[in-house]
Design a protein around this motif. Structure first.
Motif, PDB file in Angstrom:
ATOM      1  N   GLY A  63       0.798  -1.219   0.000  1.00 60.48           N
ATOM      2  CA  GLY A  63       0.000   0.000   0.000  1.00 60.48           C
ATOM      3  C   GLY A  63       0.829   1.266   0.000  1.00 60.48           C
ATOM      4  N   ALA A  64       0.210   2.332  -0.473  1.00 56.07           N
ATOM      5  CA  ALA A  64       0.766   3.693  -0.415  1.00 56.07           C
ATOM      6  C   ALA A  64       2.197   3.729  -0.907  1.00 56.07           C
ATOM      7  N   LEU A  65       3.104   4.095  -0.039  1.00 54.78           N
ATOM      8  CA  LEU A  65       4.511   4.292  -0.393  1.00 54.78           C
ATOM      9  C   LEU A  65       5.211   3.012  -0.829  1.00 54.78           C
ATOM     10  N   ALA A  66       4.871   1.885  -0.191  1.00 50.59           N
ATOM     11  CA  ALA A  66       5.684   0.678  -0.304  1.00 50.59           C
ATOM     12  C   ALA A  66       5.861   0.193  -1.739  1.00 50.59           C
ATOM     13  N   GLY A  67       4.783   0.129  -2.518  1.00 49.32           N
ATOM     14  CA  GLY A  67       4.883  -0.397  -3.874  1.00 49.32           C
ATOM     15  C   GLY A  67       5.766   0.445  -4.762  1.00 49.32           C
ATOM     16  N   GLU A  68       5.686   1.757  -4.627  1.00 50.51           N
ATOM     17  CA  GLU A  68       6.512   2.633  -5.454  1.00 50.51           C
ATOM     18  C   GLU A  68       7.993   2.453  -5.160  1.00 50.51           C
ATOM     19  N   ILE A  69       8.329   2.346  -3.873  1.00 55.88           N
ATOM     20  CA  ILE A  69       9.737   2.161  -3.505  1.00 55.88           C
ATOM     21  C   ILE A  69      10.225   0.802  -3.976  1.00 55.88           C
ATOM     22  N   ALA A  70       9.399  -0.244  -3.836  1.00 60.23           N
ATOM     23  CA  ALA A  70       9.822  -1.590  -4.238  1.00 60.23           C
ATOM     24  C   ALA A  70      10.145  -1.654  -5.724  1.00 60.23           C
ATOM     25  N   SER A  71       9.274  -1.102  -6.563  1.00 65.81           N
ATOM     26  CA  SER A  71       9.539  -1.148  -8.006  1.00 65.81           C
ATOM     27  C   SER A  71      10.720  -0.265  -8.387  1.00 65.81           C
ATOM     28  N   GLN A  72      10.859   0.877  -7.697  1.00 66.94           N
ATOM     29  CA  GLN A  72      12.004   1.752  -7.976  1.00 66.94           C
ATOM     30  C   GLN A  72      13.311   1.077  -7.587  1.00 66.94           C
ATOM     31  N   LEU A  73      13.339   0.470  -6.396  1.00 66.97           N
ATOM     32  CA  LEU A  73      14.525  -0.261  -5.974  1.00 66.97           C
ATOM     33  C   LEU A  73      14.849  -1.369  -6.971  1.00 66.97           C
ATOM     34  N   THR A  74      13.837  -2.055  -7.425  1.00 64.66           N
ATOM     35  CA  THR A  74      14.053  -3.178  -8.343  1.00 64.66           C
ATOM     36  C   THR A  74      14.765  -2.740  -9.612  1.00 64.66           C
ATOM     37  N   VAL A  75      14.243  -1.736 -10.290  1.00 63.54           N
ATOM     38  CA  VAL A  75      14.857  -1.346 -11.562  1.00 63.54           C
ATOM     39  C   VAL A  75      16.215  -0.688 -11.343  1.00 63.54           C
ATOM     40  N   ASP A  76      16.367   0.071 -10.259  1.00 57.77           N
ATOM     41  CA  ASP A  76      17.646   0.734 -10.010  1.00 57.77           C
ATOM     42  C   ASP A  76      18.743  -0.257  -9.665  1.00 57.77           C
ATOM     43  N   ILE A  77      18.422  -1.219  -8.795  1.00 60.69           N
ATOM     44  CA  ILE A  77      19.439  -2.185  -8.387  1.00 60.69           C
ATOM     45  C   ILE A  77      19.800  -3.106  -9.542  1.00 60.69           C
ATOM     46  N   VAL A  78      18.813  -3.534 -10.311  1.00 59.24           N
ATOM     47  CA  VAL A  78      19.126  -4.372 -11.478  1.00 59.24           C
ATOM     48  C   VAL A  78      20.093  -3.644 -12.400  1.00 59.24           C
ATOM     49  N   LYS A  79      19.812  -2.399 -12.679  1.00 61.44           N
ATOM     50  CA  LYS A  79      20.691  -1.626 -13.573  1.00 61.44           C
ATOM     51  C   LYS A  79      22.107  -1.513 -12.999  1.00 61.44           C
ATOM     52  N   GLU A  80      22.206  -1.062 -11.742  1.00 59.97           N
ATOM     53  CA  GLU A  80      23.515  -0.826 -11.147  1.00 59.97           C
ATOM     54  C   GLU A  80      24.310  -2.110 -10.998  1.00 59.97           C
ATOM     55  N   ARG A  81      23.659  -3.155 -10.517  1.00 60.89           N
ATOM     56  CA  ARG A  81      24.374  -4.412 -10.289  1.00 60.89           C
ATOM     57  C   ARG A  81      24.838  -5.054 -11.598  1.00 60.89           C
ATOM     58  N   LEU A  82      24.020  -5.005 -12.627  1.00 55.86           N
ATOM     59  CA  LEU A  82      24.451  -5.586 -13.900  1.00 55.86           C
ATOM     60  C   LEU A  82      25.685  -4.886 -14.421  1.00 55.86           C
ATOM     61  N   ILE A  83      25.703  -3.575 -14.321  1.00 55.25           N
ATOM     62  CA  ILE A  83      26.875  -2.817 -14.754  1.00 55.25           C
ATOM     63  C   ILE A  83      28.097  -3.208 -13.932  1.00 55.25           C
ATOM     64  N   GLN A  84      27.907  -3.382 -12.614  1.00 56.80           N
ATOM     65  CA  GLN A  84      29.015  -3.751 -11.743  1.00 56.80           C
ATOM     66  C   GLN A  84      29.540  -5.152 -12.059  1.00 56.80           C
ATOM     67  N   LEU A  85      28.627  -6.102 -12.240  1.00 56.21           N
ATOM     68  CA  LEU A  85      29.054  -7.474 -12.488  1.00 56.21           C
ATOM     69  C   LEU A  85      29.802  -7.605 -13.808  1.00 56.21           C
ATOM     70  N   GLN A  86      29.469  -6.735 -14.763  1.00 60.04           N
ATOM     71  CA  GLN A  86      30.181  -6.760 -16.034  1.00 60.04           C
ATOM     72  C   GLN A  86      31.669  -6.454 -15.841  1.00 60.04           C
ATOM     73  N   ASN A  87      31.990  -5.730 -14.755  1.00 60.07           N
ATOM     74  CA  ASN A  87      33.368  -5.297 -14.524  1.00 60.07           C
ATOM     75  C   ASN A  87      34.092  -6.134 -13.486  1.00 60.07           C
ATOM     76  N   LEU A  88      33.465  -7.185 -12.990  1.00 57.19           N
ATOM     77  CA  LEU A  88      34.102  -8.058 -12.010  1.00 57.19           C
ATOM     78  C   LEU A  88      34.573  -9.330 -12.703  1.00 57.19           C
ATOM     79  N   SER A  89      35.879  -9.513 -12.736  1.00 58.43           N
ATOM     80  CA  SER A  89      36.443 -10.632 -13.495  1.00 58.43           C
ATOM     81  C   SER A  89      36.014 -11.983 -12.948  1.00 58.43           C
ATOM     82  N   ILE A  90      35.715 -12.045 -11.660  1.00 58.54           N
ATOM     83  CA  ILE A  90      35.353 -13.319 -11.061  1.00 58.54           C
ATOM     84  C   ILE A  90      34.061 -13.884 -11.644  1.00 58.54           C
ATOM     85  N   PHE A  91      33.258 -13.004 -12.277  1.00 57.04           N
ATOM     86  CA  PHE A  91      31.996 -13.454 -12.861  1.00 57.04           C
ATOM     87  C   PHE A  91      32.093 -13.671 -14.374  1.00 57.04           C
TER      88      PHE A  91
END
Length: 375
Positions: A63-91
């Motif tokens: 409800g209210a605030l929670a859904g907006e933050i959850a979807s925002q966190l989802t797209v932001d973290i996916v974007k940032e983490r994918l970019i980061q993992l591309q630069n980590l040789s261990i992966f």
């Protein structure tokens, strides 16, 4: 292999909801350019690339605030983490779709932590359906009931299965598609990010052909517009921007009961396409060597010095800053929580502590009883 692709995406609050808890993500990993609800597309984008392109939809829950933050966190973290993992040789040993799987698993943990540690985020969650285009293949990652479709020749084919109660009933043959469309339990989701400690990210693979059109959307579209109608709109509006606008328009004309999000992508040219027969959807199991420890990944990212600020704090600040309605709701919810503090029920963590205290008291009393008999 180089592909020529065009894409467009948009989201709309609908006619009933006050807030838009949907979000979308389009990110080109060749240059890290991205689009989402806070950085919308203004025009159709066409590009030639030999790098990976991801486009996704997240439908926030709570409800209210929670859904907006959850979807925002989802797209932001996916974007940032994918970019980061591309630069980590261990992966480097893992294919891209496994990195995407891991990133979505990370989002699940982050949403759970935020839900436990922030009263305004209690109970939040999000769906995620993302399509990665890599060479002549598409990889679809899904959690929840947002859908991915393929439009090829004169057919529209659903590439995902809804992680919902009605979806399970339909797959098991207990109900028909017509019954599923109007079922009173159609909103019951069996899996969502933030809903459970571990999440099963379903990854599927399909081969691509020239002129294929891929569609990712939230259930705000599919509960109002039938598959054949989606197909007709897309085929009759070859401009993907116009097709997106018309899909959203039809969903609103039919009541707009939910937020509506649509992302479309068309494969115009493949430099070296494979010969493909009938569409085959292959489910890809999780690599047993893919790390499961989030702390391990955090350590790797910290050592790479790719983060200058904790991503959660950064995302929370951005969500609150960019949405006056969210900021207002935080103030209102905090005031309400302070007002009701004396009667506030125990939250999950407090309940666990109370149970442990009670257990300790009982154990101590039992030890004293034994000691008395021993003396």
């Amino acid at each position: 292999m180089t592909i020529n692709i065009e894409f467009y995406g948009d989201t709309n609050v609908g006619k009933v909801r006050q807030n838009n808890e949907d979000n979308f993500l389009i990110v080109n990993l060749a240059d890290n350019n991205f689009y989402n609800i806070n950085n919308p597309l203004k025009e159709l984008v066409r590009l030639d690339t030999n790098q990976k392109l991801l486009f996704a939809v997240a439908d926030g829950l709570g409800g209210a605030l929670a859904g907006e933050i959850a979807s925002q966190l989802t797209v932001d973290i996916v974007k940032e983490r994918l970019i980061q993992l591309q630069n980590l040789s261990i992966f480097n040993e893992f294919p891209f779709y496994e990195k995407l799987r891991l990133v979505v698993e990370i989002v699940n943990q982050v949403i759970i932590e935020q839900s436990l540690n922030n009263v305004q985020c209690t109970g939040m969650g999000s769906t995620f359906t993302g399509v990665t285009i890599c060479k002549d293949e598409a990889y679809i990652a899904q959690v929840g009931d947002s859908r991915a479709y393929l439009i090829r020749d004169n057919k529209i084919m659903q590439l995902t299965k809804d992680h919902s109660l009605v979806g399970q009933l339909l797959e098991a043959g207990y109900i028909t598609e017509e019954e599923a469309e109007n079922h009173h339990l159609r909103n019951v989701i069996l899996q969502a990010l933030g809903g459970q400690a571990t999440v099963n990210v379903v990854i599927t693979r399909v081969n691509l052909r020239e002129n294929d059109i891929l569609l990712v959307c939230s259930d705000g579209l599919t509960t109002s517009v039938k598959n054949q109608q989606i197909f007709d709109i897309v085929k009759n509006n070859l401009d993907l921007k116009i097709a997106t606008e018309n899909l959203i328009k039809m969903a609103n004309e039919r009541g707009g009961q939910d937020n509506i999000t649509v992302v479309l992508a068309k494969i115009n040219h493949l430099s070296n396409p494979k010969e493909t027969k009938e569409l085959e959807i292959e489910i890809l199991s999780r690599d047993i060597n893919l790390p499961k420890s989030i702390n391990y990944l955090e350590l790797e990212i910290e050592e790479s010095k790719s983060l200058t600020k904790p991503i959660i704090q950064q995302n929370m600040e951005m969500v609150i800053k960019d949405s006056p309605t969210i900021e207002t709701k935080i103030i209102e919810e905090v005031a309400e929580n302070e007002k009701q503090e004396s009667t506030k029920p125990l939250v999950k963590q407090e309940l666990q502590l109370a149970n442990w205290r009670n257990f300790g008291i009982v154990l101590w009393e039992e030890l004293l009883r034994i000691l008395r008999f021993a003396i």
